[in-house]
Enzyme design. Sequence first.
Site, PDB file in Angstrom:
ATOM      1  N   ASP A 155       0.375   2.903 -10.525  1.00  0.00           N
ATOM      2  CA  ASP A 155      -0.575   2.346  -9.559  1.00  0.00           C
ATOM      3  C   ASP A 155       0.120   1.268  -8.711  1.00  0.00           C
ATOM      4  OD1 ASP A 155      -3.064   2.205  -8.347  1.00  0.00           O
ATOM      5  OD2 ASP A 155      -3.895   0.802  -9.818  1.00  0.00           O
ATOM      6  N   HIS A 185      -2.868   6.490  -2.041  1.00  0.00           N
ATOM      7  CA  HIS A 185      -4.165   6.519  -2.726  1.00  0.00           C
ATOM      8  C   HIS A 185      -5.075   7.625  -2.213  1.00  0.00           C
ATOM      9  CE1 HIS A 185      -3.274   2.988  -5.114  1.00  0.00           C
ATOM     10  NE2 HIS A 185      -4.391   3.219  -5.780  1.00  0.00           N
ATOM     11  N   HIS A 245      -3.934  10.615  -3.978  1.00  0.00           N
ATOM     12  CA  HIS A 245      -4.507  10.540  -5.341  1.00  0.00           C
ATOM     13  C   HIS A 245      -5.934  11.084  -5.341  1.00  0.00           C
ATOM     14  CE1 HIS A 245      -7.451   8.562  -7.918  1.00  0.00           C
ATOM     15  NE2 HIS A 245      -6.583   8.780  -8.879  1.00  0.00           N
ATOM     16  N   HIS A 292      -5.163   7.425 -13.456  1.00  0.00           N
ATOM     17  CA  HIS A 292      -5.120   7.059 -12.036  1.00  0.00           C
ATOM     18  C   HIS A 292      -3.682   6.836 -11.545  1.00  0.00           C
ATOM     19  CE1 HIS A 292      -6.380   4.928  -8.358  1.00  0.00           C
ATOM     20  NE2 HIS A 292      -5.534   3.985  -8.690  1.00  0.00           N
TER      21      HIS A 292
HETATM   22 ZN   LIG Z   1      -5.008   2.279  -7.519  1.00  0.00          ZN
END
Ligand SMILES: [Zn+2]
Length: 361
Positions: free
Chosen positions: A171, A254, A257, A271
Amino acid sequence: MDKIIISPSKYVQGANVLGSIGEYVKPLGTKVLAIADGFVAELVGAQVQTSCDQADVELSLEQFGGECSRPEIERLIEKANAFGAEVIVGIGGGKTLDTAKAMAFYSKLPVVVVPTIASTDAPTSALSVIYTEEGEFSEYLLYPSNPNMVIMDTQIIAGAPTRLLVAGMGDALSTYFEARANAASGKATMAGGAPTRSAQALAKLCYETLIADGLKAKIACDQNLSSTAVENIIEANTYLSGIGFESSGLAAAHAIHNGLTKLEECHHLYHGEKVAFGTLTQLVLENAPMEEINEVITFCRSVGLPTNLKEMGVSEINRDKLLEVAEASCAEGETIHNMPFVVTPELVLSAMLTANELGSL
Ligand SMILES: [Zn+2]
């Protein structure tokens, strides 16, 4: 555009810092309603109780039901009201912390966030993700301010499974590159303004810390031990990446993602594990130099983050399915539009396939 940086008012990090939680919380109020799930309560409940007793702080520890849903938030707010709570404390993982933030917001009380893992950069942020009681995503709840305090006990976090700390590195890996893209485009950040030099510097330090200390931290964590490297990585995963993503901007990593959540094969991933591949894809998308791409791939391999679709559970490359991922990542309102050029699903698909090959070499 005005420049804005937001952050928690106080960040405390150290080994066995939970043993001092009473003293840290006391200036905010002496009646503390804390929430933790059964596992975490078993792990740290006695320590928190002792510390509160020593600091003359009255503690009510309530069991968190496991889902950050409206009914659960309301149930716990009633407990807090009945107790006459002056401060809300959340101890545990993301859903516990998000629930504590929501309780504090609706009760107009200060909130102290105590993560027991460092798997994402969400703890310092001024938002919660709300789910239905069945666990489906429902909404983002945005707050006017960040938590009053974030307390990280490095001993406890080092004792958690290594995969969680590594997911946190995934992350944090995107933070600098998304910040850099966002700065180039001049778009507003999550904080609602242009990025400050301060937030950009923190995002850069976040990446440098990962490269310098990521592998060392992983090895120490494998043995459930803390170290200087573990301390540095916990700060990078939580504080540096937290301020970085909120105040210096999100971009393609992101959004990719979010697109990857469309793939059932990826549902078992954390994540940060998906964000790591999103980062690699963003670098290809922006045609970053090979030197930089190779540094990111080498880092991911060293700590055990996926660098290709196979490692993420996608055994067969299906272009139609990947185009759906690319389309989802380019949906209206997605942060991919913070990139400094126009991004189309076709460009994302191309970048994903290229990243996949580069990460398979
Ligand atoms: Zn994140």
